[in-house]
Design a protein around this motif. Sequence first.
Motif, PDB file in Angstrom:
ATOM      1  N   SER A  87       0.793  -1.249  -0.179  1.00 56.36           N
ATOM      2  CA  SER A  87      -0.113   0.057  -0.114  1.00 56.36           C
ATOM      3  C   SER A  87       0.638   1.322   0.131  1.00 56.36           C
ATOM      4  O   SER A  87       0.404   2.335  -0.514  1.00 56.36           O
ATOM      5  CB  SER A  87      -1.289  -0.062   1.162  1.00 56.36           C
ATOM      6  OG  SER A  87      -0.260   0.078   2.319  1.00 56.36           O
ATOM      7  N   SER A  88       2.155   1.162   0.552  1.00 55.19           N
ATOM      8  CA  SER A  88       3.021   2.494   0.588  1.00 55.19           C
ATOM      9  C   SER A  88       3.767   2.541  -0.777  1.00 55.19           C
ATOM     10  O   SER A  88       4.456   3.501  -0.950  1.00 55.19           O
ATOM     11  CB  SER A  88       3.873   2.301   1.823  1.00 55.19           C
ATOM     12  OG  SER A  88       4.770   1.242   1.602  1.00 55.19           O
ATOM     13  N   MET A  89       3.731   1.683  -1.676  1.00 54.24           N
ATOM     14  CA  MET A  89       4.348   1.917  -2.954  1.00 54.24           C
ATOM     15  C   MET A  89       3.672   2.752  -3.831  1.00 54.24           C
ATOM     16  O   MET A  89       2.451   2.950  -3.768  1.00 54.24           O
ATOM     17  CB  MET A  89       4.433   0.418  -3.572  1.00 54.24           C
ATOM     18  CG  MET A  89       5.261  -0.702  -3.159  1.00 54.24           C
ATOM     19  SD  MET A  89       5.037  -2.340  -3.894  1.00 54.24           S
ATOM     20  CE  MET A  89       6.429  -3.190  -3.039  1.00 54.24           C
ATOM     21  N   ARG A  94       2.927  -0.941  -7.214  1.00 50.10           N
ATOM     22  CA  ARG A  94       1.916  -1.685  -6.678  1.00 50.10           C
ATOM     23  C   ARG A  94       1.099  -2.458  -7.555  1.00 50.10           C
ATOM     24  O   ARG A  94       0.772  -3.721  -7.202  1.00 50.10           O
ATOM     25  CB  ARG A  94       0.903  -0.823  -6.042  1.00 50.10           C
ATOM     26  CG  ARG A  94      -0.272  -1.286  -5.212  1.00 50.10           C
ATOM     27  CD  ARG A  94      -0.829  -0.274  -4.274  1.00 50.10           C
ATOM     28  NE  ARG A  94      -1.513   0.735  -4.703  1.00 50.10           N
ATOM     29  CZ  ARG A  94      -1.339   1.987  -4.638  1.00 50.10           C
ATOM     30  NH1 ARG A  94      -0.064   2.268  -4.104  1.00 50.10           N
ATOM     31  NH2 ARG A  94      -1.730   3.026  -5.497  1.00 50.10           N
ATOM     32  N   GLY A  95       0.769  -2.117  -8.942  1.00 48.11           N
ATOM     33  CA  GLY A  95       0.304  -2.879  -9.838  1.00 48.11           C
ATOM     34  C   GLY A  95       1.018  -4.271 -10.232  1.00 48.11           C
ATOM     35  O   GLY A  95       0.381  -4.954 -10.114  1.00 48.11           O
ATOM     36  N   ALA A  96       2.305  -3.825 -10.470  1.00 47.21           N
ATOM     37  CA  ALA A  96       2.954  -5.020 -10.691  1.00 47.21           C
ATOM     38  C   ALA A  96       3.136  -6.015  -9.550  1.00 47.21           C
ATOM     39  O   ALA A  96       3.095  -7.319  -9.946  1.00 47.21           O
ATOM     40  CB  ALA A  96       4.626  -4.592 -11.098  1.00 47.21           C
ATOM     41  N   VAL A  97       3.393  -5.607  -8.438  1.00 47.92           N
ATOM     42  CA  VAL A  97       3.163  -6.495  -7.197  1.00 47.92           C
ATOM     43  C   VAL A  97       1.996  -7.362  -7.123  1.00 47.92           C
ATOM     44  O   VAL A  97       1.831  -8.603  -6.924  1.00 47.92           O
ATOM     45  CB  VAL A  97       3.708  -5.819  -6.048  1.00 47.92           C
ATOM     46  CG1 VAL A  97       3.779  -6.817  -4.779  1.00 47.92           C
ATOM     47  CG2 VAL A  97       5.066  -5.382  -5.896  1.00 47.92           C
ATOM     48  N   MET A  98       0.840  -6.468  -7.103  1.00 48.12           N
ATOM     49  CA  MET A  98      -0.301  -7.252  -7.242  1.00 48.12           C
ATOM     50  C   MET A  98      -0.563  -8.191  -8.087  1.00 48.12           C
ATOM     51  O   MET A  98      -1.403  -9.322  -8.150  1.00 48.12           O
ATOM     52  CB  MET A  98      -1.519  -5.905  -7.122  1.00 48.12           C
ATOM     53  CG  MET A  98      -1.587  -5.326  -5.833  1.00 48.12           C
ATOM     54  SD  MET A  98      -1.663  -6.329  -4.301  1.00 48.12           S
ATOM     55  CE  MET A  98      -3.340  -7.203  -4.731  1.00 48.12           C
ATOM     56  N   ALA A  99      -0.212  -8.005  -9.379  1.00 48.63           N
ATOM     57  CA  ALA A  99      -0.281  -8.831 -10.604  1.00 48.63           C
ATOM     58  C   ALA A  99       0.487 -10.265 -10.066  1.00 48.63           C
ATOM     59  O   ALA A  99      -0.160 -11.426 -10.632  1.00 48.63           O
ATOM     60  CB  ALA A  99       0.307  -8.446 -11.814  1.00 48.63           C
ATOM     61  N   VAL A 100       1.501 -10.032  -9.539  1.00 54.20           N
ATOM     62  CA  VAL A 100       2.275 -11.048  -9.048  1.00 54.20           C
ATOM     63  C   VAL A 100       1.398 -11.863  -7.978  1.00 54.20           C
ATOM     64  O   VAL A 100       1.413 -13.245  -7.858  1.00 54.20           O
ATOM     65  CB  VAL A 100       3.609 -10.865  -8.428  1.00 54.20           C
ATOM     66  CG1 VAL A 100       4.295 -12.108  -7.939  1.00 54.20           C
ATOM     67  CG2 VAL A 100       4.607 -10.348  -9.731  1.00 54.20           C
ATOM     68  N   SER A 152      -7.129  -9.501   1.528  1.00 52.84           N
ATOM     69  CA  SER A 152      -8.394  -9.253   2.669  1.00 52.84           C
ATOM     70  C   SER A 152      -7.725  -7.793   3.222  1.00 52.84           C
ATOM     71  O   SER A 152      -8.696  -7.187   3.723  1.00 52.84           O
ATOM     72  CB  SER A 152      -8.479 -10.508   3.753  1.00 52.84           C
ATOM     73  OG  SER A 152      -8.755 -11.489   2.965  1.00 52.84           O
ATOM     74  N   VAL A 153      -6.536  -7.402   3.393  1.00 51.36           N
ATOM     75  CA  VAL A 153      -6.078  -6.427   4.307  1.00 51.36           C
ATOM     76  C   VAL A 153      -6.022  -5.136   3.530  1.00 51.36           C
ATOM     77  O   VAL A 153      -6.179  -4.027   4.119  1.00 51.36           O
ATOM     78  CB  VAL A 153      -4.513  -6.800   4.904  1.00 51.36           C
ATOM     79  CG1 VAL A 153      -4.103  -5.689   5.735  1.00 51.36           C
ATOM     80  CG2 VAL A 153      -5.007  -8.145   6.043  1.00 51.36           C
ATOM     81  N   LEU A 154      -5.638  -5.301   2.031  1.00 55.06           N
ATOM     82  CA  LEU A 154      -5.357  -4.327   1.512  1.00 55.06           C
ATOM     83  C   LEU A 154      -6.678  -3.232   1.378  1.00 55.06           C
ATOM     84  O   LEU A 154      -6.567  -2.110   1.525  1.00 55.06           O
ATOM     85  CB  LEU A 154      -5.009  -4.532  -0.017  1.00 55.06           C
ATOM     86  CG  LEU A 154      -3.440  -4.899  -0.190  1.00 55.06           C
ATOM     87  CD1 LEU A 154      -3.425  -5.305  -1.623  1.00 55.06           C
ATOM     88  CD2 LEU A 154      -3.099  -3.456  -0.018  1.00 55.06           C
ATOM     89  N   PRO A 155      -7.824  -3.570   1.123  1.00 64.18           N
ATOM     90  CA  PRO A 155      -9.063  -3.006   1.025  1.00 64.18           C
ATOM     91  C   PRO A 155      -9.258  -2.238   2.306  1.00 64.18           C
ATOM     92  O   PRO A 155      -9.574  -0.972   2.334  1.00 64.18           O
ATOM     93  CB  PRO A 155     -10.260  -3.860   0.934  1.00 64.18           C
ATOM     94  CG  PRO A 155      -9.640  -4.873   0.354  1.00 64.18           C
ATOM     95  CD  PRO A 155      -8.195  -5.271   0.911  1.00 64.18           C
ATOM     96  N   GLN A 159      -9.308   2.206   2.879  1.00 61.69           N
ATOM     97  CA  GLN A 159     -10.286   2.641   3.490  1.00 61.69           C
ATOM     98  C   GLN A 159      -9.875   3.649   4.892  1.00 61.69           C
ATOM     99  O   GLN A 159     -10.482   4.787   5.182  1.00 61.69           O
ATOM    100  CB  GLN A 159     -11.415   2.014   4.254  1.00 61.69           C
ATOM    101  CG  GLN A 159     -12.089   1.196   3.060  1.00 61.69           C
ATOM    102  CD  GLN A 159     -13.044  -0.186   3.722  1.00 61.69           C
ATOM    103  OE1 GLN A 159     -13.220  -0.195   5.122  1.00 61.69           O
ATOM    104  NE2 GLN A 159     -13.463  -0.885   2.826  1.00 61.69           N
ATOM    105  N   MET A 160      -8.645   3.404   5.084  1.00 66.42           N
ATOM    106  CA  MET A 160      -8.117   4.057   6.550  1.00 66.42           C
ATOM    107  C   MET A 160      -7.522   5.264   6.128  1.00 66.42           C
ATOM    108  O   MET A 160      -6.888   5.561   4.954  1.00 66.42           O
ATOM    109  CB  MET A 160      -6.996   3.228   7.159  1.00 66.42           C
ATOM    110  CG  MET A 160      -6.465   3.668   8.453  1.00 66.42           C
ATOM    111  SD  MET A 160      -5.111   2.721   9.025  1.00 66.42           S
ATOM    112  CE  MET A 160      -3.884   3.544   8.154  1.00 66.42           C
ATOM    113  N   ASP A 161      -7.759   6.459   6.860  1.00 64.77           N
ATOM    114  CA  ASP A 161      -7.353   7.715   6.623  1.00 64.77           C
ATOM    115  C   ASP A 161      -5.852   7.801   6.916  1.00 64.77           C
ATOM    116  O   ASP A 161      -5.059   7.371   8.053  1.00 64.77           O
ATOM    117  CB  ASP A 161      -7.923   8.790   7.446  1.00 64.77           C
ATOM    118  CG  ASP A 161      -7.358  10.135   7.365  1.00 64.77           C
ATOM    119  OD1 ASP A 161      -6.600  10.346   6.742  1.00 64.77           O
ATOM    120  OD2 ASP A 161      -8.228  11.123   8.017  1.00 64.77           O
TER     121      ASP A 161
END
Length: 243
Positions: A87-89, A94-100, A152-155, A159-161
């Motif tokens: 989430s900090s990328m 972030r898109g590349a890591v999520m694709a993997v 599960s954790v990423l969403p 949502q968190m400020d």
Amino acid sequence: MKKGRLLANAYLVLVFGFLYVPIAVLIAFSFNESKSRTVFTGFTFRWYQNLFHNDMVLKSLGVSLGVAFAAACIATVVGTLAAIGISSMNKRARGAVMAVSYVPVVNPEIITGVSLMLLFVSAVRIFGGRSLGMGSLFAAHITFCLPYVILSVLPKLRQMDPNLYEAAQDLGCPPVKAFFKVVLPEIMPGVVTGMIMAFTLSIDDFVISYFTSGTTQTLPIYIYSMTRKRISPEINALSTVMF
């Protein structure tokens, strides 16, 4: 309009019936006095008594529960930390890591199982040590549970400020304490969901466990070995307990 609603309700009943009627029949016949799978002759707990006096079943259940709990705990910790890092990328990374990360989720289990088996066998040949067994089974379960925890954790992190964590530090809270006091409570529903998903997937897994367990028997593998022989009503009782 009323006719359309009736058709929609009828379709819904058919779908849920298709999903749950076979399970209801299985549960009912787990209390059947005879070994018949088509005629209910009387009510009995005999198959449950036989089941809980079966040492192989209890041993396999213990292995499944132990591996599932340990794998879920480790996957939850590692997956939560990975989700925070992702989430900090920046958006591209972030898109590349999520694709993997999505690959193990959409990949057929048989491919994952064979790949992990080849990896573990090659590691044993290169570095030595024991062949496939509890260690390889444990590592495999952590591997395929991780993506579900991350997803599960990423969403919840989105949502968190993001200013809450910085505000806690501005008020004198150390970074680690700010994480446990501010960030973790905010993402806890996602963490718990990820852990439950990991535990459920691990205790239920057959294909990957079959290729990576060696001589270690989990409960799904034992159920498979039972169905290859004469089908006993104990399988109904065991499936009911699992459900």
